[in-house]
Structures are given as structure tokens and as C-alpha cells.
Design an enzyme around this catalytic site. Structure first.
Site, PDB file in Angstrom:
ATOM      1  N   LYS A  75      76.607 -15.484 -20.924  1.00  0.00           N
ATOM      2  CA  LYS A  75      76.183 -15.046 -22.407  1.00  0.00           C
ATOM      3  C   LYS A  75      76.284 -16.567 -23.201  1.00  0.00           C
ATOM      4  CE  LYS A  75      76.119 -11.681 -25.525  1.00  0.00           C
ATOM      5  NZ  LYS A  75      77.392 -10.986 -25.702  1.00  0.00           N
ATOM      6  N   HIS A  76      75.054 -16.703 -23.711  1.00  0.00           N
ATOM      7  CA  HIS A  76      75.025 -17.792 -24.511  1.00  0.00           C
ATOM      8  C   HIS A  76      75.136 -19.221 -23.719  1.00  0.00           C
ATOM      9  CE1 HIS A  76      74.262 -15.482 -28.043  1.00  0.00           C
ATOM     10  NE2 HIS A  76      75.656 -15.193 -27.943  1.00  0.00           N
ATOM     11  N   ASN A  86      83.981 -29.012 -23.391  1.00  0.00           N
ATOM     12  CA  ASN A  86      85.030 -29.075 -22.441  1.00  0.00           C
ATOM     13  C   ASN A  86      85.191 -27.857 -21.891  1.00  0.00           C
ATOM     14  OD1 ASN A  86      85.907 -31.821 -22.824  1.00  0.00           O
ATOM     15  ND2 ASN A  86      86.786 -31.066 -24.997  1.00  0.00           N
ATOM     16  N   HIS A 139      76.475 -30.622 -21.546  1.00  0.00           N
ATOM     17  CA  HIS A 139      76.393 -30.454 -22.990  1.00  0.00           C
ATOM     18  C   HIS A 139      75.202 -29.698 -23.421  1.00  0.00           C
ATOM     19  CE1 HIS A 139      79.242 -34.204 -22.574  1.00  0.00           C
ATOM     20  NE2 HIS A 139      79.802 -33.422 -23.344  1.00  0.00           N
TER      21      HIS A 139
END
Length: 536
Positions: A287-288, A430, A536
Site C-alpha cells: 500500500k503506497h 526509516n 527513499h
């Protein structure tokens, strides 16, 4: 260097009287040539294209008759001649150019239909060095660029998909300036992408990690309704990399994938590919771009159920990736929850029939899994620049794990550690991942503080336990992974509070000794991998 300027207005309509056809992909070229001939267009051609047109009964002139020079060197030299390039580059309204054409017997070429040697296909199929080099086209790009530069007078078509548009444009025997401009823009993009593929192949073949000039190219697979948000424009480009995944998958059913669907589906499939089918079925729910549940199981249905159990709330409207063929029993379970996309190497007939009951659910099959160890490139744009790096193909199985605590992990803890670290590699930093018995117990993603990721993962595990009616969360007795080093002991203490008994992390913090001491005090086992997986 002096700037050359020819301020001669470009005409709107230009009659097409002579066309040069030289194509590697011969799809539709005979039909196009026949339609051109019916309009009275003189046909010029080369090599295999010339033969195909002659075999179809068309009257066509070989370029060698125009140049007065035969094809030589296995066809490497055939169109690199002033009679060809002069016919493409001449400015028809420039008196000096016209005089030069008359003086040297150069005839105008009004239309060029050209596509290139299949370099990308040969590269994708792993052709050897000499074969790949031989499929670098020279004359084709030169003619395309010449025609595109002189689009004031010459129409250049490089894509068979544009043949029908060309014939519509030629209804009166001429092409418009606007059409020639569009085709010229497309032509330069084509040669740019072609050269990008060649330069990147050379960099790979010669092991040049970061070449002085880096060009990335692709072909538009589809224009999207919008990007991440409705006010953003977006397109899906494929690079030709021979890697199973969303770019090469077959959409068996469902509506067009959105920008976010493609991004999430890629993340899901790359994650599930970490788990080899021969080691058992595996499922990842995304999800996302972050996993909300990953698990292995005795069956694919079992793997899906265990992955879903990690965070059933977040899984709503998610992406499901499977490492083996989707079967009917698993499909029956999946359709009980709203899901955007399923991606798998294949799907059996029963599964396809079940998924068909949900017409908006996209089902993608890839034929295989991507190899997580294969090197490749990833890129992202920044203001005024492009960040390029090699794909993160580090595998925990290839690392030498170092036990840094007084207590060594048990055999089961070691298995859970490796599972958690595999998943953490695919979680936005993180990242903190709890795992137990081949199942994620809690995932904390993308927090500014690692301790917050540990706490969030623990809280999600407690919520999942309540939803399943369990007496305690699965984090009790779990292994926990951090994709980067633990800078302080607080993140470790949060993980211990959640019930973790073993920790895997890269190590390398200035406070490693402090973190190790806290683990020893709690009787927790810890190993260092020496490799981090920032994402990231």
C-alpha cells in the site's frame, strides 16, 4: 563556430512525389508502399525492404540505382551517399541548393519511412558482443536525422503505428507542416532512445559504472489519465530491459493501471521476488509503495492469509504480489477484500474465472519472477539533474552475519531475522520490521525517527492481534530488522518492549557498543549484516 541561418519560410503543404522506404520492422510496409504507389508516388528502397516490395509485385527502385554505387560490406554501406542525403537535406526554396541538385543529378526525396536495426531486442535477448555491435544501425539514424532536420520539406515516419495517420494526411497527395513537425519530433526522440540503449549497453559491457554522459530512454507504452495527483500529467515508458515485471506483464483483465498502481505493483513484485518459489509460496501486500504484510506459507492461500493478518486494515485497496501461479482457492480469498491489482507469474483457469467476477480488478501475469541479484539501474530526477544508481541487489543470504551479543540467535531466530531483513530492504526508510515463522508481525515505515517506526510497528501488531482475537501480538518472540543501523538504544528498547527477542541490523553506528550492551542486558540476540538498505 559560425551560426548558419537560412531564414526561408517553410511551406505548409508539400507534395509527396518520391518516397524512400528502408525498414527493419516490415510490419505493414507492403500495404503502405502499395497505397503510396496508387497515389503515383515513386518508391525507392534498400536491401530486404526492396526485396519485400518487389516480391509483392510493386515497382520499386533500388537505392543503388540512384547512387550509382552497389551495397557493400554486408550492407553496412548503402545509403551513406550524397544522392540520398542531398535529396533529404536540400532546401527546395534555396536557389543555391536547387542549383547543386541540378549540377549533381540529385533528386528530391519527399517522404522517408525508416525504422532501425533491432538493437534493443538483440540486447534484451542477451546477444553476444559481436552480434550486438552488428545490430547498431548507422545509415538509418543518419537518414532519420537528415529528414527530421529538413522537416520543412521532408516527412519522416519511424513508427509503423503512424502509417495509417500518414495515409490520412496524404489524402490530397501532400503533408502539412504541422504533421511534418510532429513526425520530426518523434523521429529525434526515436534516435535519442536508440543511442541511449547503445551507450548504456557499452557501459554495461565494459563495466563502466558511471559514464561521463548518461542517457536514459524509453518508449511510451501508454499515456496515463494523470500522475500521482489529478493535476499532474503522466506517461508509462518502457526501457526494453529484459526483466519480468509490471513493464513487461500482460494485463489479463481490469481497467487501465494508474500511475500509482504501476509504482506500487512494481514495489510489490520486486519484494515477492526475494522469495524463491522452490522455497515455498509467498505473498506481499503493498500500500503506497510500502508492504503492509508479507508471508510465506504451505500453500499460496496460506501465504496470502498470513500476509493479510499483519495489517488487514491497510491491505484494503492494496496491491497483491505472488511468487507462484495464482490458483482458484487463493483467488477466492483475495476477491473477498477490495484489491486494486494482483500480479503473479501466471494464473490458472479457475483463478482467472474467479477474478473475472470483479471486472475492475487488474490481473497481471509476467511469466517469471525478476532475479533480485541481477544488476540494473534506478533513477530519479532532482531540480536540474538526474540521480542514477545501481539497483539494490544485495541479498541477506550472501552476507556474512556477525553475532555481536553474548547470546547467539537460535536457528529459528536466525531464519526470522533473515526474513525480516529481506522485507526491510523494501520498506521506506526509516524501516523497522518484526517477523516470526515466515510472516511479518508488524511493519513501521518512513518515519523521521527510527524509534517511531519501531513503536508504530508494535502498535499495528497489537491492532492485528485484536482483530484476529489473539491473546498477544505476533511480535512476542519475533525477530526485528532495521534496514539501517540503530543510532541509539531507544529503538532497540522499543522493539524489546514489543516482544522481539532477536535483532538484525547493519551496524556501524558510533553508539554500537551502547546498543549491544542494551541487547545483552535484555538477553536479546543481535547480528550485524554490514549492509544497509536505505530506501527513499
Amino acid at each position: 563556430m559560425a551560426v548558419i541561418s537560412k531564414k526561408i519560410p517553410a511551406p505548409d503543404r508539400v507534395a509527396v512525389r518520391t518516397a524512400l522506404l528502408s525498414v527493419s520492422d516490415k510490419a505493414g510496409v507492403v500495404e503502405l508502399a502499395r497505397a503510396l504507389a496508387e497515389k503515383g508516388v515513386r518508391l525507392l528502397s534498400t536491401g530486404g525492404t526492396h526485396k519485400a516490395l518487389r516480391d509483392a509485385g510493386l515497382e520499386v527502385t533500388d537505392v543503388s540505382e540512384v547512387t550509382g554505387f552497389p551495397e557493400i560490406m554486408d550492407g553496412r554501406v548503402k545509403t551513406l551517399h550524397p544522392s540520398v542525403h542531398g535529396g533529404l537535406l536540400a532546401i527546395r526554396d534555396d536557389a543555391e541548393h536547387v542549383e547543386a541538385m541540378k549540377a549533381h543529378g540529385i533528386g528530391a526525396i519527399d517522404l522517408a519511412v525508416i525504422n532501425l536495426y533491432p538493437f534493443e531486442e538483440v540486447r534484451a535477448k542477451g546477444g553476444d558482443y559481436p552480434t550486438t555491435v552488428e545490430n547498431i544501425d548507422i545509415g538509418g539514424p543518419a537518414m532519420i536525422r537528415a529528414s527530421a532536420k529538413n522537416h520543412a520539406y521532408v516527412t519522416i515516419v519511424t513508427d509503423p503505428a503512424d502509417y495509417s495517420a500518414l495515409l490520412e494526411e496524404l489524402a490530397d497527395g501532400s503533408t502539412s507542416y504541422a504533421f511534418r513537425q510532429r513526425m520530426a519530433a518523434k523521429a529525434y526522440a526515436r534516435t535519442a532512445a536508440y543511442d541511449a540503449a547503445i551507450s548504456n549497453w557499452f557501459a554495461e559491457a565494459l563495466d563502466i559504472a558511471m559514464p561521463r554522459h548518461r542517457v536514459l530512454g524509453g518508449v511510451l507504452k501508454e499515456e496515463m489519465r494523470y500522475g500521482e495527483n489529478p493535476h499532474q500529467k503522466a506517461g508509462f515508458y518502457v526501457t526494453g530491459e529484459n526483466r519480468p515485471g509490471v513493464a513487461t506483464a500482460t494485463l489479463l483483465q481490469g481497467k487501465q493501471l494508474s500511475y500509482n498502481n504501476i509504482n506500487d505493483t512494481d514495489a510489490a513484485f520486486e519484494l515477492v521476488a526475494e522469495f524463491l518459489p522452490e522455497n515455498g509460496p509467498a505473498c506481499a501486500i503493498i500500500k503506497h509503495a510500502n508492504p503492509c504484510g508479507v508471508a510465506t506459507g504451505k500453500t499460496l492461500k496460506d501465504a496470502y492469509a498470513r500476509a493479510l493478518a499483519c495489517d488487514p486494515v491497510s491491505a484494503f485497496g492494496g496491491i497483491i504480489a505472488l511468487n507462484s501461479t495464482l490458483d482458484g482457492e487463493t483467488a477466492e480469498e483475495i476477491v473477498k477484500l477490495f484489491t486494486e491489482v494482483i500480479i503473479a507469474p501466471d494464473a490458472d483457469e479457475k483463478a482467472r474465472a474467479i477474478i473475472a467476477s470483479k471486472p475492475n480488478l487488474r490481473l497481471l501475469v509476467t511469466g517469471a519472477l525478476p532475479d533480485p541479484r541481477v544488476p540494473g539501474l534506478s533513477a530519479k530526477t532532482v531540480s536540474g539533474g538526474l540521480l542514477v544508481q545501481s539497483r539494490d541487489n544485495g541479498m541477506v543470504e550472501d552476507l556474512e552475519l556477525k553475532v555481536v551479543t553474548k547470546r547467539a540467535p537460535t536457528a529459528q531466530e536466525l531464519v526470522d531475522m533473515k526474513f525480516a531483513f529481506k522485507v526491510a530492504k523494501h520498506v521506506k526508510s526509516n524501516a523497522v520490521v518484526y517477523a516470526k515463522d515466515g510472516q511479518t508481525a508488524g511493519i513501521g515505515a518512513g518515519q523521521m525517527s527510527r524509534v517511531d517506526s519501531a513503536r508504530i510497528a508494535g502498535l499495528k501488531a497489537e491492532e492485528a492481534a485484536r482483530a484476529m482475537g489473539l491473546a498477544e501480538p505476533l511480535t512476542r518472540g519475533s525477530a526485528v530488522a532495521s534496514e539501517a543501523f540503530l543510532p541509539f538504544a531507544d529503538g532497540l528498547l522499543s522493539a524489546i518492549a514489543a516482544g522481539a527477542t532477536a535483532v538484525i541490523q547493519p551496524g556501524g553506528s558510533m553508539r554500537d557498543a551502547e546498543v549491544i550492551a542494551a541487547a545483552d542486558e535484555a538477553g536479546v540476540a543481535m547480528v550485524f549484516t554490514g549492509m544497509r538498505h536505505f530506501r527513499h
